[in-house]
Design a protein around this motif. Structure first.
Motif, short mmCIF file in Angstrom:
data_model
loop_
_atom_site.label_atom_id
_atom_site.label_comp_id
_atom_site.label_asym_id
_atom_site.label_seq_id
_atom_site.Cartn_x
_atom_site.Cartn_y
_atom_site.Cartn_z
N GLN A 1 -9.72 -28.90 -53.81
CA GLN A 1 -10.07 -28.39 -55.14
C GLN A 1 -9.35 -27.07 -55.41
N LEU A 2 -9.30 -26.18 -54.42
CA LEU A 2 -8.59 -24.91 -54.58
C LEU A 2 -7.12 -25.16 -54.87
N ARG A 3 -6.51 -26.07 -54.15
CA ARG A 3 -5.09 -26.39 -54.37
C ARG A 3 -4.84 -26.94 -55.77
N ARG A 4 -5.76 -27.74 -56.28
CA ARG A 4 -5.61 -28.26 -57.65
C ARG A 4 -5.62 -27.10 -58.66
N VAL A 5 -6.49 -26.14 -58.44
CA VAL A 5 -6.57 -24.98 -59.33
C VAL A 5 -5.29 -24.15 -59.22
N VAL A 6 -4.82 -23.94 -58.00
CA VAL A 6 -3.59 -23.18 -57.79
C VAL A 6 -2.41 -23.87 -58.49
#
Length: 179
Positions: free
Chosen positions: A7-12
């Motif tokens: 999820q963090l990578r998608r936001v990044v």
């Protein structure tokens, strides 16, 4: 605190797409650097253990990017650098996603926003002549040390002992006069 790496990578990546949009609309040069570049080439995405994203731009494009961000950056994003917040004493910028929170251990108790971000680094001209290159390298090294001392106060050198503690204590005193 645990977090969902995917999820963090998608936001990044969402933040990176905004940077890409601005760069392409304004003919600004940019590329990935460090682990972001290695991840893209070797893994077709992120390095498995990596959760950040680094972009680099030639200094002229970097300065122009920051200027156009004032009017073209979508409202859900913001820019963090030492011009926007004097408590952030890094020589690069972060593009933040507003209304998020991501506090890295090294940034706890700092007086600037701690949100999900990507880093944008300027690349400066490096002289061809070896003597000038070494001079620039030394100046950059000492500038970074002084800024780190100024940012972290006397906590930066408290864990050192003897001569090293004295030297860093002197750097801390000098950093108070450094802008």
């Amino acid at each position: 605190m645990d977090y969902d790496m995917n999820q963090l990578r998608r936001v990044v990546l969402y933040i990176a797409k905004e940077v890409k949009r601005i760069c392409e609309e304004n003919d600004l040069r940019y590329t990935l650097i460090g682990g972001s570049l290695i991840g893209a080439v070797r893994h077709g995405g992120f390095i498995p253990w990596d959760d950040d994203f680094d972009i680099v731009m030639p200094r002229r494009d970097y300065e122009q990017f920051l200027e156009v961000c004032k009017t073209q950056l979508s409202p859900q994003f913001s820019v963090l650098n030492w011009n926007m917040n004097p408590n952030f004493m890094m020589g690069f910028s972060k593009i933040l996603l507003n209304d998020t929170k991501a506090v890295e251990e090294v940034h706890q108790n700092k007086e600037y926003p701690c949100q999900i971000y990507i880093d944008i680094f300027p690349f400066d001209h490096i002289p061809d002549e070896i003597g000038l290159r070494k001079k620039q390298e030394r100046k950059t090294y000492y500038d970074k040390k002084l800024l780190r001392c100024k940012q972290n106060g006397n906590q930066y050198y408290k864990h050192f002992h003897g001569g090293k503690r004295f030297i860093y204590g002197c750097l801390f005193l000098l950093s108070n006069f450094y802008n």
